[in-house]
Design an enzyme around this catalytic site. Sequence first.
Site, PDB file in Angstrom:
ATOM      1  N   ASP A 178       0.354   4.399   1.411  1.00 16.86           N
ATOM      2  CA  ASP A 178       0.311   5.363   2.387  1.00 16.86           C
ATOM      3  C   ASP A 178       0.902   4.941   3.579  1.00 16.86           C
ATOM      4  OD1 ASP A 178      -1.776   3.220   2.824  1.00 16.86           O
ATOM      5  OD2 ASP A 178      -2.972   4.666   3.950  1.00 16.86           O
ATOM      6  N   HIS A 212       0.820  -1.211  -0.059  1.00 18.44           N
ATOM      7  CA  HIS A 212       0.123   0.034   0.015  1.00 18.44           C
ATOM      8  C   HIS A 212       0.906   1.396  -0.032  1.00 18.44           C
ATOM      9  CE1 HIS A 212       0.370   0.557   4.299  1.00 18.44           C
ATOM     10  NE2 HIS A 212       0.218  -0.677   4.496  1.00 18.44           N
ATOM     11  N   ASP A 266       3.085  -6.879   3.718  1.00 13.22           N
ATOM     12  CA  ASP A 266       2.784  -6.131   4.360  1.00 13.22           C
ATOM     13  C   ASP A 266       2.884  -6.629   5.961  1.00 13.22           C
ATOM     14  OD1 ASP A 266       1.942  -3.555   5.764  1.00 13.22           O
ATOM     15  OD2 ASP A 266      -0.178  -3.823   5.387  1.00 13.22           O
ATOM     16  N   ASP A 325       6.176   0.607   7.353  1.00  8.58           N
ATOM     17  CA  ASP A 325       4.815  -0.222   7.093  1.00  8.58           C
ATOM     18  C   ASP A 325       4.257   0.868   6.277  1.00  8.58           C
ATOM     19  OD1 ASP A 325       2.300  -0.974   7.264  1.00  8.58           O
ATOM     20  OD2 ASP A 325       2.095  -0.383   9.306  1.00  8.58           O
ATOM     21  N   GLU A 376      -4.813   2.731   2.492  1.00 12.60           N
ATOM     22  CA  GLU A 376      -4.913   1.470   3.450  1.00 12.60           C
ATOM     23  C   GLU A 376      -5.083   1.734   4.853  1.00 12.60           C
ATOM     24  OE1 GLU A 376      -3.517  -2.286   5.684  1.00 12.60           O
ATOM     25  OE2 GLU A 376      -2.785  -0.147   5.565  1.00 12.60           O
ATOM     26  N   GLU A 377      -4.180   2.484   5.444  1.00 11.10           N
ATOM     27  CA  GLU A 377      -4.370   2.707   6.714  1.00 11.10           C
ATOM     28  C   GLU A 377      -5.686   3.233   7.179  1.00 11.10           C
ATOM     29  OE1 GLU A 377      -2.098   1.204   8.474  1.00 11.10           O
ATOM     30  OE2 GLU A 377      -0.115   1.090   7.870  1.00 11.10           O
ATOM     31  N   HIS A 405       3.000   2.443  13.450  1.00 15.07           N
ATOM     32  CA  HIS A 405       1.774   3.371  13.795  1.00 15.07           C
ATOM     33  C   HIS A 405       2.242   4.133  15.114  1.00 15.07           C
ATOM     34  CE1 HIS A 405      -1.408   0.950  11.908  1.00 15.07           C
ATOM     35  NE2 HIS A 405      -0.332   0.845  11.123  1.00 15.07           N
TER      36      HIS A 405
END
Length: 486
Positions: free
Chosen positions: A78, A76, A169, A115, A145-146, A457
């Site tokens: 983002d 992904h 991922d 990530d 995606e996030e 994150h």
Amino acid sequence: MSDLAHLSPQHLWQHFAKICSIPHPSKHEEALAQYIVNWAKEKKFHVERDAVGNILIRKPATAGMENRQSVVLQAHLDMVPQKNNDTEHDFTKDPIQTYVDGQWLKARGTTLGADNGVGMASALAVLSDDSLSHGPIEVLLTMTEETGMDGAFGLQPNWLQSEILINTDSETEGEIYMGCAGGIDCITDLALNREAVPNGYQTFKLSLKGLKGGHSGCDIHLGLGNANKLMARFLFAHAAELQARLLSFNGGTLRNAIPREASVVLSLPAAQAELLKKTCADFLSEINHELEAVEKNMALLVEPCECGFQALTADSQSRLISLINASTNGVIRMSDSVKGVVETSLNVGVVTTEQDSAQILYLIRSLTDSGKQYVVEMLTSLGELAGAKVNAKGSYPGWQPNPESPVMNLVSESYKKLFDTTPHIMVIHAGLECGLFKHPYPKMDMVSIGPTITGAHSPDEQVHIASVGRYWQLLTQVLKSIPERN
């Protein structure tokens, strides 16, 4: 970025350095997407985008491998934008500042974007490295995606031509993922009433900081502190004795990140100011003792402030504090079928207050649809007791494990051959896009691999440099070993 130039595999790290130089937080990844499209065109690859912005790049097979099954490498575009409170950084404008710290690559005060930036870089490296042997390759890079899996939701049938998909991922090298949790957002809105702050009251801002935070799926079982929950716990226990009136409550920034910080604004009688400071110090000591194994840097700051809001009425204050305090957070149930894996969890991700309303944003994850539904019903019941409105939306399916997956077995055998050890076959309690891909491509064989990333994150995010090299070895060996079409 100069540190990255010396790392191996060179093609991969060069692409990752470029990815870090172009801002690409969720909802703002278009500049990176345009760069990749232009790069692919310059390299004479077939490249196109779909209606939701996903990128598809095709590279022909190397000589003699034209009859191999075609493979999609998927990542992904983002990244999650999180920064430390004292870090000046605009994720929509500023590049990520990376540095090497021993065996790890980190970012200065922000999320790193490993990530899924390392996975994306590996896919681009496969395209750009002409020394590799492989069959037909497709690279699929999905949008946003996030914050909702927008690209995966929008993926249409008959666009991809491949029989196999390798998702990049995952975040532990040496583990092969064959399934993942699904999820759903739950939003609770509580109407608030306000009244004037009593005369003789002073106003203070309480800020709980220094928690680790982390990925609300991969890290939910670690028992990390949730700033929203801890702040609500303090208020429930001590607001009455302090005669405190609540003016605002704000904590967390993303529903898929464990909240690292929360703040409240309180007014209380001037004579209670010293008691407030003592109570905060005692509470901090208490939670430091409870969480000392996992949280080392918590702080609870008290400072005078101004606030434009009136105080919540006693009823509104009680209902809001009780609602957050009673919200379950963390692991709801462990899986019986996949030992050691969380089945269902809940993250009390974001709390915000406005003039006449408060909102709590939860993220529910579960390996089962019934588990998701149970937690939705639990939060709905809690909302009804508090007089709040609850709305569940954005449900996405899990990826059901297939122990007989040919590509999973190929990856496992390749790992054994390369490293003389057996990898762990896993189901992850995070939302990979594979579950959504199964809807338009039900017959596609899928697997997920990746390097070791910790602290995703959160500003503590880091990627283990040597694991990236092993992941690259595995990925390229698998591509070399893909069987011929039946």
